[in-house]
Every structure is written in C-alpha cells, then in structure tokens.
Design a protein around this motif. Structure first.
Motif, PDB file in Angstrom:
ATOM      1  N   ARG A 137     -16.321 -17.685  35.597  1.00  0.00           N
ATOM      2  CA  ARG A 137     -15.135 -17.650  35.104  1.00  0.00           C
ATOM      3  C   ARG A 137     -15.331 -18.597  33.629  1.00  0.00           C
ATOM      4  NH1 ARG A 137     -13.003 -19.845  40.291  1.00  0.00           N
ATOM      5  NH2 ARG A 137     -13.675 -18.162  41.464  1.00  0.00           N
ATOM      6  N   LEU A 138     -16.048 -19.371  33.844  1.00  0.00           N
ATOM      7  CA  LEU A 138     -16.768 -20.296  32.470  1.00  0.00           C
ATOM      8  C   LEU A 138     -17.022 -19.169  31.416  1.00  0.00           C
ATOM      9  CD1 LEU A 138     -18.001 -23.301  33.698  1.00  0.00           C
ATOM     10  CD2 LEU A 138     -15.621 -23.043  32.911  1.00  0.00           C
ATOM     11  N   ARG A 139     -17.949 -18.112  31.759  1.00  0.00           N
ATOM     12  CA  ARG A 139     -18.527 -17.129  30.750  1.00  0.00           C
ATOM     13  C   ARG A 139     -17.207 -16.295  30.359  1.00  0.00           C
ATOM     14  NH1 ARG A 139     -23.073 -14.088  34.042  1.00  0.00           N
ATOM     15  NH2 ARG A 139     -23.124 -12.934  31.805  1.00  0.00           N
ATOM     16  N   LEU A 140     -16.352 -16.171  31.097  1.00  0.00           N
ATOM     17  CA  LEU A 140     -15.273 -15.196  30.597  1.00  0.00           C
ATOM     18  C   LEU A 140     -14.434 -16.089  29.635  1.00  0.00           C
ATOM     19  CD1 LEU A 140     -14.167 -13.610  34.054  1.00  0.00           C
ATOM     20  CD2 LEU A 140     -15.031 -12.505  32.145  1.00  0.00           C
ATOM     21  N   ILE A 141     -14.210 -17.341  29.779  1.00  0.00           N
ATOM     22  CA  ILE A 141     -13.392 -18.259  29.025  1.00  0.00           C
ATOM     23  C   ILE A 141     -14.198 -18.396  27.573  1.00  0.00           C
ATOM     24  CG2 ILE A 141     -12.668 -20.557  28.811  1.00  0.00           C
ATOM     25  CD1 ILE A 141     -12.058 -20.676  31.591  1.00  0.00           C
ATOM     26  N   TYR A 142     -15.443 -18.661  27.716  1.00  0.00           N
ATOM     27  CA  TYR A 142     -16.353 -18.674  26.554  1.00  0.00           C
ATOM     28  C   TYR A 142     -16.335 -17.367  25.930  1.00  0.00           C
ATOM     29  CZ  TYR A 142     -20.176 -19.316  23.591  1.00  0.00           C
ATOM     30  OH  TYR A 142     -21.205 -19.649  22.535  1.00  0.00           O
ATOM     31  N   ALA A 143     -16.085 -16.272  26.531  1.00  0.00           N
ATOM     32  CA  ALA A 143     -16.284 -14.865  25.736  1.00  0.00           C
ATOM     33  C   ALA A 143     -14.892 -14.846  25.133  1.00  0.00           C
ATOM     34  CB  ALA A 143     -16.373 -13.670  26.678  1.00  0.00           C
ATOM     35  N   LEU A 144     -13.617 -15.340  25.586  1.00  0.00           N
ATOM     36  CA  LEU A 144     -12.267 -15.176  25.039  1.00  0.00           C
ATOM     37  C   LEU A 144     -11.968 -16.071  23.952  1.00  0.00           C
ATOM     38  CD1 LEU A 144     -10.525 -14.356  28.531  1.00  0.00           C
ATOM     39  CD2 LEU A 144     -10.767 -12.785  26.432  1.00  0.00           C
ATOM     40  N   MET A 145     -12.968 -17.291  23.729  1.00  0.00           N
ATOM     41  CA  MET A 145     -12.695 -18.317  22.834  1.00  0.00           C
ATOM     42  C   MET A 145     -12.521 -17.801  21.538  1.00  0.00           C
ATOM     43  SD  MET A 145     -14.464 -21.622  23.933  1.00  0.00           S
ATOM     44  CE  MET A 145     -13.655 -22.639  25.299  1.00  0.00           C
ATOM     45  N   ASP A 146     -12.957 -16.578  21.047  1.00  0.00           N
ATOM     46  CA  ASP A 146     -12.946 -15.955  19.773  1.00  0.00           C
ATOM     47  C   ASP A 146     -11.833 -14.840  19.619  1.00  0.00           C
ATOM     48  OD1 ASP A 146     -14.474 -14.027  21.090  1.00  0.00           O
ATOM     49  OD2 ASP A 146     -15.835 -13.985  19.586  1.00  0.00           O
ATOM     50  N   GLY A 147     -11.057 -14.682  20.656  1.00  0.00           N
ATOM     51  CA  GLY A 147     -10.046 -13.673  20.747  1.00  0.00           C
ATOM     52  C   GLY A 147      -9.851 -12.729  21.891  1.00  0.00           C
ATOM     53  N   GLU A 148      -8.661 -12.309  21.869  1.00  0.00           N
ATOM     54  CA  GLU A 148      -8.521 -11.315  23.202  1.00  0.00           C
ATOM     55  C   GLU A 148      -9.570 -10.216  23.405  1.00  0.00           C
ATOM     56  OE1 GLU A 148      -4.539  -9.985  23.285  1.00  0.00           O
ATOM     57  OE2 GLU A 148      -4.862  -8.560  21.822  1.00  0.00           O
ATOM     58  N   LYS A 149      -9.668  -9.769  24.576  1.00  0.00           N
ATOM     59  CA  LYS A 149     -10.584  -8.935  25.028  1.00  0.00           C
ATOM     60  C   LYS A 149     -10.257  -7.925  26.006  1.00  0.00           C
ATOM     61  CE  LYS A 149     -14.816 -10.844  23.078  1.00  0.00           C
ATOM     62  NZ  LYS A 149     -14.961 -12.204  22.623  1.00  0.00           N
ATOM     63  N   THR A 150     -10.622  -6.539  26.118  1.00  0.00           N
ATOM     64  CA  THR A 150     -10.429  -5.863  27.150  1.00  0.00           C
ATOM     65  C   THR A 150     -11.316  -6.308  28.468  1.00  0.00           C
ATOM     66  OG1 THR A 150     -11.913  -4.009  26.635  1.00  0.00           O
ATOM     67  CG2 THR A 150      -9.375  -3.996  25.790  1.00  0.00           C
ATOM     68  N   VAL A 151     -10.899  -5.781  29.586  1.00  0.00           N
ATOM     69  CA  VAL A 151     -12.036  -5.919  30.551  1.00  0.00           C
ATOM     70  C   VAL A 151     -13.228  -5.351  30.421  1.00  0.00           C
ATOM     71  CG1 VAL A 151     -12.449  -5.357  32.875  1.00  0.00           C
ATOM     72  CG2 VAL A 151     -10.106  -6.166  32.263  1.00  0.00           C
ATOM     73  N   GLY A 152     -13.211  -4.034  29.790  1.00  0.00           N
ATOM     74  CA  GLY A 152     -14.392  -3.486  29.331  1.00  0.00           C
ATOM     75  C   GLY A 152     -15.337  -4.289  28.481  1.00  0.00           C
ATOM     76  N   GLU A 153     -14.841  -4.912  27.523  1.00  0.00           N
ATOM     77  CA  GLU A 153     -15.449  -5.531  26.450  1.00  0.00           C
ATOM     78  C   GLU A 153     -16.246  -6.929  27.263  1.00  0.00           C
ATOM     79  OE1 GLU A 153     -13.062  -4.697  22.233  1.00  0.00           O
ATOM     80  OE2 GLU A 153     -12.177  -6.074  23.879  1.00  0.00           O
ATOM     81  N   GLY A 192      -3.805 -15.245  29.719  1.00  0.00           N
ATOM     82  CA  GLY A 192      -2.651 -14.370  29.982  1.00  0.00           C
ATOM     83  C   GLY A 192      -3.209 -12.837  29.789  1.00  0.00           C
ATOM     84  N   ARG A 193      -2.250 -11.992  29.873  1.00  0.00           N
ATOM     85  CA  ARG A 193      -2.779 -10.344  29.744  1.00  0.00           C
ATOM     86  C   ARG A 193      -1.656  -9.948  29.002  1.00  0.00           C
ATOM     87  NH1 ARG A 193      -3.644  -8.471  35.334  1.00  0.00           N
ATOM     88  NH2 ARG A 193      -1.480  -8.562  35.556  1.00  0.00           N
ATOM     89  N   ARG A 194      -1.854  -8.755  28.140  1.00  0.00           N
ATOM     90  CA  ARG A 194      -0.998  -7.823  28.029  1.00  0.00           C
ATOM     91  C   ARG A 194      -1.436  -6.428  27.992  1.00  0.00           C
ATOM     92  NH1 ARG A 194      -1.878  -5.596  22.675  1.00  0.00           N
ATOM     93  NH2 ARG A 194      -3.504  -6.322  21.653  1.00  0.00           N
ATOM     94  N   LYS A 195      -0.400  -5.605  28.188  1.00  0.00           N
ATOM     95  CA  LYS A 195      -0.888  -4.043  28.607  1.00  0.00           C
ATOM     96  C   LYS A 195      -0.497  -3.448  27.302  1.00  0.00           C
ATOM     97  CE  LYS A 195      -1.279  -2.892  32.814  1.00  0.00           C
ATOM     98  NZ  LYS A 195      -2.394  -1.951  33.344  1.00  0.00           N
ATOM     99  N   GLU A 196      -1.525  -2.648  26.564  1.00  0.00           N
ATOM    100  CA  GLU A 196      -1.432  -1.478  25.737  1.00  0.00           C
ATOM    101  C   GLU A 196      -1.828  -0.035  26.156  1.00  0.00           C
ATOM    102  OE1 GLU A 196      -3.292  -1.426  21.466  1.00  0.00           O
ATOM    103  OE2 GLU A 196      -1.919  -3.105  21.821  1.00  0.00           O
ATOM    104  N   GLY A 197      -0.763   0.715  26.607  1.00  0.00           N
ATOM    105  CA  GLY A 197      -1.266   2.016  27.246  1.00  0.00           C
ATOM    106  C   GLY A 197      -2.030   1.749  28.370  1.00  0.00           C
ATOM    107  N   LEU A 198      -3.335   1.991  28.575  1.00  0.00           N
ATOM    108  CA  LEU A 198      -4.103   2.037  29.834  1.00  0.00           C
ATOM    109  C   LEU A 198      -4.770   0.942  30.009  1.00  0.00           C
ATOM    110  CD1 LEU A 198      -5.313   5.842  30.425  1.00  0.00           C
ATOM    111  CD2 LEU A 198      -3.430   4.379  31.520  1.00  0.00           C
ATOM    112  N   ARG A 199      -4.988   0.108  28.435  1.00  0.00           N
ATOM    113  CA  ARG A 199      -5.743  -1.039  28.638  1.00  0.00           C
ATOM    114  C   ARG A 199      -4.920  -2.348  28.742  1.00  0.00           C
ATOM    115  NH1 ARG A 199     -10.677  -0.076  24.577  1.00  0.00           N
ATOM    116  NH2 ARG A 199     -10.745   2.171  24.747  1.00  0.00           N
TER     117      ARG A 199
END
Length: 108
Positions: free
Chosen positions: A21-37, A63-70
C-alpha cells in the motif's frame, strides 16, 4: 479522546502498515494512474494491486474516477504527503545517527 477516536486512528495506521500500500501511495504521489499503470510500476499482479487499492479507498486515502472502462486512482487525503515526509525524515535522521555511531565506535 474516546475509544472510537483511537479505533479510527488505529484503522488509518493499519491501512498504511502494508508495504504494498505504501508502494501504491508512493506511485500516486506524482498524479493519478490506472490500475494497469500501477501494476507495471509496482511490478505486482493486478488482483493484488486492486485489493490494496480497495483498502486505501475504504480508508479515505485514495479516490477513484471512471473514464470509459478505465479507473483512475489518486491521493485524496493531502495529509498523506505530510505524514510520509515526517516519517521519512525521522527515519533518515535515525539512520544517519546509526551510521555515525558505526563509523565512530569509540564515541559510543
């Protein structure tokens, strides 16, 4: 503080207690990303990433936002930045002190 307050604090720390979870937070610190990213960036499996993202969502950290299938994930609790800075700074000071004591064993 009431028992319920301590329970909420405990749940927040529990959500942050898993390295993935800390790795995911770190990965999101520079902006939003998809699950694939996030899967690619953390070199993990999609099911594992999704599970941990769900826990961070439930904790109100992401937080999460949907855009099409992503689905795009982002940090919504801005205090996470401060908390990470505080903990990392504290650990850096501690490690520096330990390295100093190892390099100067006579001063111990």
């Amino acid at each position: 503080m009431t028992g319920g307050g301590f329970r909420l604090i405990s749940e927040r720390f529990k959500a942050l207690s898993e390295p993935m979870r800390l790795r995911l937070i770190y990965a999101l610190m520079d902006g939003e990303k998809t699950v694939g990213e996030l899967v690619e960036e953390t070199d993990s499996l999609q099911a594992n990433v999704s599970k941990h993202l769900g826990i961070l969502l439930d904790a109100g950290i992401l937080g999460r936002r949907k855009e099409g299938l992503r689905a795009y994930y982002r940090i919504t609790d801005e205090t996470i930045y401060e908390l990470c800075d505080l903990v990392c700074s504290s650990l850096e000071h501690r490690l520096a002190a330990e390295l100093q004591s190892l390099s100067n064993p006579r001063q111990n």
